[in-house]
Design a protein around this motif. Structure first.
Motif, PDB file in Angstrom:
ATOM      1  N   PRO A   1       0.755  -1.134   0.063  1.00 40.81           N
ATOM      2  CA  PRO A   1      -0.024  -0.092   0.023  1.00 40.81           C
ATOM      3  C   PRO A   1       0.927   1.325   0.098  1.00 40.81           C
ATOM      4  CG  PRO A   1       0.148  -0.751   2.230  1.00 40.81           C
ATOM      5  CD  PRO A   1       0.944  -1.723   1.290  1.00 40.81           C
ATOM      6  N   ALA A   2       0.356   2.374  -0.228  1.00 40.48           N
ATOM      7  CA  ALA A   2       0.950   3.652  -0.189  1.00 40.48           C
ATOM      8  C   ALA A   2       1.078   4.083   1.221  1.00 40.48           C
ATOM      9  CB  ALA A   2       0.015   4.681  -0.957  1.00 40.48           C
ATOM     10  N   GLU A   3       2.257   4.998   1.367  1.00 43.54           N
ATOM     11  CA  GLU A   3       2.592   5.450   2.508  1.00 43.54           C
ATOM     12  C   GLU A   3       2.452   7.107   2.461  1.00 43.54           C
ATOM     13  OE1 GLU A   3       6.332   4.076   3.520  1.00 43.54           O
ATOM     14  OE2 GLU A   3       5.642   2.509   4.491  1.00 43.54           O
ATOM     15  N   PHE A   4       1.692   7.820   3.092  1.00 43.72           N
ATOM     16  CA  PHE A   4       1.319   9.305   3.060  1.00 43.72           C
ATOM     17  C   PHE A   4       2.486  10.171   3.826  1.00 43.72           C
ATOM     18  CE2 PHE A   4      -2.833   7.546   2.127  1.00 43.72           C
ATOM     19  CZ  PHE A   4      -3.077   8.185   0.886  1.00 43.72           C
ATOM     20  N   VAL A   5       2.762  11.066   3.468  1.00 45.76           N
ATOM     21  CA  VAL A   5       3.509  11.904   4.063  1.00 45.76           C
ATOM     22  C   VAL A   5       2.781  12.327   5.470  1.00 45.76           C
ATOM     23  CG1 VAL A   5       2.300  14.050   3.025  1.00 45.76           C
ATOM     24  CG2 VAL A   5       4.887  14.030   4.114  1.00 45.76           C
ATOM     25  N   ALA A   6       3.649  12.286   6.707  1.00 44.79           N
ATOM     26  CA  ALA A   6       2.991  12.532   7.932  1.00 44.79           C
ATOM     27  C   ALA A   6       2.297  14.265   8.028  1.00 44.79           C
ATOM     28  CB  ALA A   6       4.120  12.468   8.935  1.00 44.79           C
ATOM     29  N   ASP A   7       3.115  15.010   7.399  1.00 42.12           N
ATOM     30  CA  ASP A   7       2.867  16.588   7.550  1.00 42.12           C
ATOM     31  C   ASP A   7       2.768  16.923   5.998  1.00 42.12           C
ATOM     32  OD1 ASP A   7       2.234  19.015   7.940  1.00 42.12           O
ATOM     33  OD2 ASP A   7       4.213  19.444   8.961  1.00 42.12           O
ATOM     34  N   GLY A   8       1.494  17.302   5.432  1.00 43.30           N
ATOM     35  CA  GLY A   8       1.590  17.860   4.121  1.00 43.30           C
ATOM     36  C   GLY A   8       1.874  19.216   3.927  1.00 43.30           C
ATOM     37  N   ALA A   9       2.110  20.039   5.123  1.00 44.69           N
ATOM     38  CA  ALA A   9       2.838  21.379   5.086  1.00 44.69           C
ATOM     39  C   ALA A   9       4.317  21.250   4.534  1.00 44.69           C
ATOM     40  CB  ALA A   9       2.658  22.000   6.520  1.00 44.69           C
ATOM     41  N   SER A  10       4.951  20.158   4.636  1.00 47.15           N
ATOM     42  CA  SER A  10       6.244  19.815   3.913  1.00 47.15           C
ATOM     43  C   SER A  10       6.314  20.172   2.669  1.00 47.15           C
ATOM     44  CB  SER A  10       6.957  18.856   4.406  1.00 47.15           C
ATOM     45  OG  SER A  10       6.273  17.447   4.059  1.00 47.15           O
ATOM     46  N   ALA A  11       5.348  19.982   1.848  1.00 48.84           N
ATOM     47  CA  ALA A  11       5.122  20.379   0.376  1.00 48.84           C
ATOM     48  C   ALA A  11       5.267  21.887   0.160  1.00 48.84           C
ATOM     49  CB  ALA A  11       3.946  19.592  -0.361  1.00 48.84           C
ATOM     50  N   LYS A  12       6.405  22.437   0.112  1.00 48.39           N
ATOM     51  CA  LYS A  12       6.522  23.740   0.077  1.00 48.39           C
ATOM     52  C   LYS A  12       6.913  24.225  -1.517  1.00 48.39           C
ATOM     53  CE  LYS A  12       8.020  24.563   4.867  1.00 48.39           C
ATOM     54  NZ  LYS A  12       6.687  24.988   5.261  1.00 48.39           N
ATOM     55  N   PRO A  13       6.610  25.257  -1.740  1.00 42.52           N
ATOM     56  CA  PRO A  13       7.081  25.923  -3.245  1.00 42.52           C
ATOM     57  C   PRO A  13       8.498  25.653  -3.332  1.00 42.52           C
ATOM     58  CG  PRO A  13       5.398  27.571  -1.950  1.00 42.52           C
ATOM     59  CD  PRO A  13       5.911  26.370  -1.083  1.00 42.52           C
ATOM     60  N   GLY A  14       8.585  25.155  -4.457  1.00 38.39           N
ATOM     61  CA  GLY A  14      10.206  24.690  -4.897  1.00 38.39           C
ATOM     62  C   GLY A  14      10.462  23.289  -4.851  1.00 38.39           C
ATOM     63  N   LYS A  15       9.601  22.638  -3.986  1.00 38.76           N
ATOM     64  CA  LYS A  15       9.984  21.003  -3.824  1.00 38.76           C
ATOM     65  C   LYS A  15       9.619  20.384  -4.989  1.00 38.76           C
ATOM     66  CE  LYS A  15       8.907  17.310  -0.780  1.00 38.76           C
ATOM     67  NZ  LYS A  15      10.249  17.255  -0.124  1.00 38.76           N
ATOM     68  N   SER A  16      10.556  19.588  -5.557  1.00 40.49           N
ATOM     69  CA  SER A  16      10.431  18.537  -6.548  1.00 40.49           C
ATOM     70  C   SER A  16       9.373  17.499  -6.270  1.00 40.49           C
ATOM     71  CB  SER A  16      11.628  17.938  -7.187  1.00 40.49           C
ATOM     72  OG  SER A  16      12.512  19.059  -7.545  1.00 40.49           O
ATOM     73  N   LEU A  17       8.493  17.032  -6.860  1.00 37.84           N
ATOM     74  CA  LEU A  17       7.700  16.105  -6.556  1.00 37.84           C
ATOM     75  C   LEU A  17       7.171  15.340  -8.162  1.00 37.84           C
ATOM     76  CD1 LEU A  17       5.182  17.165  -3.982  1.00 37.84           C
ATOM     77  CD2 LEU A  17       6.985  15.705  -3.599  1.00 37.84           C
ATOM     78  N   CYS A  18       6.777  14.034  -8.168  1.00 37.13           N
ATOM     79  CA  CYS A  18       6.413  13.366  -9.348  1.00 37.13           C
ATOM     80  C   CYS A  18       5.156  12.901  -9.259  1.00 37.13           C
ATOM     81  CB  CYS A  18       7.400  12.437  -9.563  1.00 37.13           C
ATOM     82  SG  CYS A  18       7.269  11.630 -11.097  1.00 37.13           S
ATOM     83  N   ARG A  19       4.418  12.728 -10.355  1.00 35.01           N
ATOM     84  CA  ARG A  19       3.194  12.034 -10.318  1.00 35.01           C
ATOM     85  C   ARG A  19       3.355  10.597 -11.508  1.00 35.01           C
ATOM     86  NH1 ARG A  19       0.784  17.251 -12.537  1.00 35.01           N
ATOM     87  NH2 ARG A  19       3.271  17.383 -12.746  1.00 35.01           N
ATOM     88  N   LEU A  20       2.417   9.652 -11.063  1.00 42.01           N
ATOM     89  CA  LEU A  20       2.393   8.500 -11.927  1.00 42.01           C
ATOM     90  C   LEU A  20       1.092   8.049 -12.207  1.00 42.01           C
ATOM     91  CD1 LEU A  20       4.561   6.225 -13.155  1.00 42.01           C
ATOM     92  CD2 LEU A  20       3.632   4.913 -11.200  1.00 42.01           C
ATOM     93  N   GLY A  21       0.759   7.830 -13.591  1.00 41.51           N
ATOM     94  CA  GLY A  21      -0.517   7.479 -13.805  1.00 41.51           C
ATOM     95  C   GLY A  21      -0.403   6.894 -15.395  1.00 41.51           C
ATOM     96  N   TYR A  22      -1.624   6.779 -16.068  1.00 43.05           N
ATOM     97  CA  TYR A  22      -1.650   5.756 -17.195  1.00 43.05           C
ATOM     98  C   TYR A  22      -2.461   6.897 -18.393  1.00 43.05           C
ATOM     99  CZ  TYR A  22      -0.542   2.100 -14.253  1.00 43.05           C
ATOM    100  OH  TYR A  22       0.211   1.311 -13.151  1.00 43.05           O
TER     101      TYR A  22
END
Length: 304
Positions: free
Chosen positions: A141-162
Motif C-alpha cells: 500500500p501507499a505511505e502518506f507524508v505525515a505532514d502535508g505542509a512540508s510540500a513547500k514551493p520549489g519542492k520537486s515531486l512526481c506523478r504517476l498514471g496511465y
C-alpha cells in the motif's frame, strides 16, 4: 532522481481501462484512469469524476436498452425516419452520446466481485472499497507524508498514471449489440511519470488549502494517480489541470514560416499546471470513514 521512487509507487498504483461506445459511431474509444491502493485490505482512492464513470455505467446501459426496445417497435413502420427522430429526441440520443462503457481494473485482484464507492462531500476525491477473491495483485500500500505542509514551493515531486491507452483487447459484439473485452490482443497500458515543482497551495472558497499546484500539467488518464517524492512517499493525488492565461497574446503577428514566406499568426498562450488533492485532505477523509492507511515522515532533502 525519481527512478527508485517510481519503482516503489508502481507497486500500489494501477490503471483502470475504460472502453466507450458512442451513439451512431462504429469506433470504440479506449481510455484510462488511475487509482492507488492505501492498505492491504484492497481499499483504493481515485478522483470523484473517475468514480462517477464507474457508478453510472449501469444507468447508461439501461437507458440505451430502453431506447433500443422502443426503436425496435417502429423499425418497420412507414414513417421510420420520423419516428426514430422522435425517439432520439425523447431519449436525448445524438452524435457523441455515450451509450455503453466497460471497465477493467488491471492487476488489482484475481477476481473482482463488487466495488463500493464513497465520495468526498466537497472535493474531487473518492474511496473505492473492492470485494474480490483470490490473490491481491498489488504488492504494497501507499505511505502518506505525515505532514502535508512540508510540500513547500520549489519542492520537486512526481506523478504517476496511465495517460496513453495503448491496449487493444476489446471489440464490438454484433450478436449482443455491445462492446466487450477479449484476451487475445494487447492488454497493456504503460505507466507515465511527469515531475515538476510545487508552485503554491490552492484554497477553496472558505480559505482552506486543499490542493497542491504543480509547475507541470497532469495528463488525461493520470487522474487518480499519486503525487510523491524521491522516496515514494505520497503527498497527494492528481486531480486536474488548470490553464492559466499568460497574457503574452499576439494577434496577426507577422513572422517568417519555414524560412520561405511571411504569414500572419495569432497566439494566446496558456500555462498548464497540475492540481493535486493534498495528502492531508485525503488522510482526514479516510479517518472519517475509519479506513486504515499508512504515513511516513517526509524525506528531508540535503540542503547542502
Amino acid at each position: 532522481m525519481f527512478v527508485k521512487a517510481i519503482e516503489r509507487v508502481s507497486e500500489f498504483t494501477r490503471p483502470i481501462h475504460i472502453i466507450t461506445r458512442l451513439y451512431n459511431q462504429a469506433e470504440i474509444r479506449p481510455g484510462a484512469a488511475t487509482l492507488f491502493f492505501i492498505n492491504e485490505n484492497g481499499d483504493a482512492i481515485t478522483c470523484k469524476h473517475v468514480a462517477d464513470l464507474i457508478v453510472n455505467v449501469g444507468a447508461i446501459q439501461q437507458h440505451y436498452a430502453r431506447f433500443m426496445a422502443e426503436y425496435r417497435k417502429v423499425l418497420r413502420e412507414p414513417q421510420h425516419d420520423y419516428l426514430r427522430q422522435r425517439l432520439e429526441d425523447q431519449f436525448n440520443m445524438k452524435l457523441g452520446t455515450v451509450i455503453g462503457q466497460k471497465f477493467d481494473f488491471i492487476n488489482c485482484f484475481e477476481s473482482l466481485s463488487q466495488i463500493h464507492v464513497t465520495y468526498h462531500p466537497k472535493y474531487d476525491l473518492a474511496l473505492l472499497r473492492f470485494e474480490g477473491t483470490g490473490q491481491k495483485l498489488f504488492q504494497r500500500p501507499a505511505e502518506f507524508v505525515a505532514d502535508g505542509a512540508s510540500a513547500k514551493p520549489g519542492k520537486s515531486l512526481c506523478r504517476l498514471g496511465y495517460p496513453f491507452a495503448e491496449y487493444t483487447n476489446f471489440r464490438y459484439n454484433s450478436d449482443l449489440d455491445d462492446i466487450e473485452w477479449v484476451r487475445t490482443h494487447n492488454q497493456v497500458t504503460p505507466s507515465f511519470p511527469i515531475d515538476g515543482i510545487v508552485t503554491r497551495y490552492i484554497a477553496d472558497e472558505s480559505g482552506t488549502p486543499f490542493a497542491i499546484e504543480m509547475s507541470t500539467p497532469g495528463l488525461v488518464g493520470q487522474s487518480g494517480g499519486p503525487l510523491f517524492d524521491t522516496e515514494g512517499t505520497v503527498y497527494g493525488m492528481q486531480q486536474s489541470t488548470r490553464h492559466l492565461h499568460m497574457g503574452f497574446d499576439m494577434v496577426n503577428h507577422d513572422v517568417w514560416v519555414g524560412g520561405t514566406h511571411r504569414a500572419k499568426i495569432s497566439n494566446h498562450p496558456f500555462l498548464h499546471v497540475g492540481v493535486c488533492i493534498s495528502a492531508d485532505i485525503i488522510k482526514e477523509f479516510l479517518r472519517q470513514h475509519n479506513v486504515k492507511f499508512y504515513t511516513k515522515k517526509a524525506f528531508k532533502e540535503n540542503l547542502n
